[in-house]
Write an enzyme that holds these catalytic residues in place. Sequence first.
Site, PDB file in Angstrom:
ATOM      1  N   LYS A  51      40.597  56.412  25.583  1.00 11.88           N
ATOM      2  CA  LYS A  51      41.754  57.154  25.083  1.00 11.88           C
ATOM      3  C   LYS A  51      41.975  58.467  25.817  1.00 11.88           C
ATOM      4  CE  LYS A  51      42.329  54.773  20.759  1.00 11.88           C
ATOM      5  NZ  LYS A  51      42.374  54.825  19.279  1.00 11.88           N
ATOM      6  N   ARG A  67      35.057  50.229  18.516  1.00  8.61           N
ATOM      7  CA  ARG A  67      36.030  49.304  19.114  1.00  8.61           C
ATOM      8  C   ARG A  67      36.204  49.685  20.577  1.00  8.61           C
ATOM      9  NH1 ARG A  67      41.591  49.035  20.059  1.00  8.61           N
ATOM     10  NH2 ARG A  67      42.600  47.022  19.588  1.00  8.61           N
TER      11      ARG A  67
END
Length: 282
Positions: A217, A257
């Site tokens: 991210k 995740r």
Amino acid sequence: MTGLPSWDRCAVMGVVNVTPDSFSDGGRWFDAESAVKRGLDLVAEGADLVDVGGESTRPGATRVDEPEELRRVIPVVRELAREGVVVSVDTMRAGVAERAVAAGARLVNDVSGGRADPRMVSVVAAARVPFVVMHWRGQSVDMNDRAVYGDVVAEVLAELRESVARAVEGGITSDRLIVDPGLGFAKNAEHDLALVAATRRLRAELGLPLLVAASRKRFLGRVLTGPGGGPPPARERDAATAAVTALAARDGAWAVRVHEVRASADAVRVASAVAAAGEGAA
């Protein structure tokens, strides 16, 4: 139908994006055959479960319609489930969740926490499968405008409590709920780092299993930006992702995740071994 999957350590959830426009790997696994192979490869590399999604949630993304999402997701879920993989479906649509569970998905991962589709909570409750409630303030197309907080940890906690309460009121039992602080969703890099640092607090105050989804991210790109340079591309953030995995596992996360599994699978096992050694020395 099924209870919450559990392991003796933090689990690793591998990501299969059946989309042409994911921020990290858009288009690489867009056809069903490639997506199934990718899922099986992730399991071989150490994934405990595989999260299949057919709609990009990157900042600025626009939504696909439900028939297209079903076309992308259902064949992949069905085939991976046939191969014995523990499959979760990443969707904000109740119709997709319902069809995916019928095809073999054992968990529903809704980035909206049940807020995008008013039918979602009742569908998941009827299916009696675990449900991931993520912190969410709105659709991807304008979520960056919503990244305004006075105290990000306190506000995320409060808003997650509201979403959890709606889920319980809608019939999902608390033993089937997982929470996700929603790193990168209506948050900037400072917000994301504060939430990673608060993993233990989030888990303790919410009293529910915690999913940490930091993989590749933007906040990791910001951390890795060198003097005078820009952030590395998403695919060059896997080592940083594994670092967050180790921290999350140490702090008691239920699962992480990730897009690339091997390093994170190693990290959760090392974190578990260190924790066990510490308990033995106490």
